[in-house]
Design an enzyme around this catalytic site. Structure first.
Site, PDB file in Angstrom:
ATOM      1  N   CYS A  45       0.836  -1.216   0.000  1.00  0.00           N
ATOM      2  CA  CYS A  45       0.000   0.000   0.000  1.00  0.00           C
ATOM      3  C   CYS A  45       0.862   1.254   0.000  1.00  0.00           C
ATOM      4  O   CYS A  45       0.552   2.244  -0.667  1.00  0.00           O
ATOM      5  CB  CYS A  45      -0.907   0.035   1.228  1.00  0.00           C
ATOM      6  SG  CYS A  45      -1.953  -1.403   1.380  1.00  0.00           S
TER       7      CYS A  45
HETATM    8  C1  BEZ Z   1       0.581  -4.685   1.873  1.00  0.00           C
HETATM    9  O1  BEZ Z   1       0.023  -3.641   1.592  1.00  0.00           O
HETATM   10  O2  BEZ Z   1       1.796  -4.798   1.793  1.00  0.00           O
HETATM   11  C2  BEZ Z   1      -0.203  -5.893   2.300  1.00  0.00           C
HETATM   12  C3  BEZ Z   1      -1.377  -5.719   3.010  1.00  0.00           C
HETATM   13  C4  BEZ Z   1      -2.063  -6.841   3.425  1.00  0.00           C
HETATM   14  C5  BEZ Z   1      -1.585  -8.109   3.110  1.00  0.00           C
HETATM   15  C6  BEZ Z   1      -0.419  -8.246   2.362  1.00  0.00           C
HETATM   16  C7  BEZ Z   1       0.277  -7.129   1.954  1.00  0.00           C
END
Ligand code: BEZ
Length: 217
Positions: A45
């Site tokens: 994100c």
């Molecule tokens: C991420 O944004 O890195 C992420 C969020 C939830 C699960 C896996 C990755």
């Protein structure tokens, strides 16, 4: 009820990192990209929001406003934005909705319980100035989205709104397009596409991109 292409994007009022947002009013006459992510302070994100910030000029060129969402609160968003700016070398210049009560997530069906019961998946909606939903994509939490692809689709949508064309697979701005099958009037075709067209088949008519100058907008 799930949202489908062509539906009016549901309106809402929700808090964000930039204050209270009344969605339709906030969109005004712009196109909009509403996209959810699973949680603040997560790696994928963080890169996605950094990319969106860095594409500010590209979005502005296309009259597109971006707005992100997660179920974390405003304070968390504000702290996270500092991290995004620092780690991604950007300045987050769009609001992040704080959807703690899941109001928007539920309205837009962004929680997919069989993937995760509490976090939003990576949903993305492109909304046009008439507030119609024009694109929906859903990615799993572990896969970051390709924001160049989002821009490419916006280019295609805006082109097809202006001209009676559709864009072929893997189309990029400036390459040939197809004349929509419903356009059969040869006089109109001549006027619309003065460079002519190549009929590979009667239903597959290729013509140069009618938008002459993509870079000089
Ligand atoms: C991420 O944004 O890195 C992420 C969020 C939830 C699960 C896996 C990755």
């Amino acid at each position: 009820m799930s949202i489908r292409l062509g539906d009016t994007a549901p309106d809402f009022e929700q808090d964000s990192s930039e204050g209270r947002i009344r969605f339709h009013e906030w969109l005004g006459d712009s196109w909009g990209i509403l996209f959810s992510h699973p949680a603040d302070f997560t790696p994928v994100c963080t890169t996605e929001l950094g990319l969106t910030a860095k594409l500010k000029d590209e979005f502005a060129k296309r009259n597109v406003k971006a707005i992100a969402l997660s179920v974390d609160d405003v304070e968390s968003h504000k702290e996270w934005i500092k991290d995004i700016n620092e780690t991604q070398g950007c300045s987050v210049n769009f609001p992040i909705l704080a959807d703690g009560d899941r109001k928007v997530s539920e309205l837009y069906d962004m929680i997919h319980p069989n993937a995760d019961n509490s976090m939003t998946v990576r949903s993305l909606f492109v909304i046009d100035p008439n507030k119609k939903v024009r694109l929906m994509i859903t990615y799993p939490a572990s896969t970051g989205r390709n924001f160049n692809e989002v821009l490419r689709v916006v280019d295609s949508l805006q082109l097809t709104d202006e001209h009676k064309v559709a864009t072929p697979g893997n189309w990029e701005a400036g390459s040939d397009v197809v004349i929509v099958p419903s356009l059969q009037d040869e006089e109109e075709i001549k006027q619309r596409f003065p460079q002519g067209y190549k009929a590979v088949r009667p239903y597959l008519r290729m013509t140069p991109d009618p938008k002459a100058n993509w870079s000089g907008e």
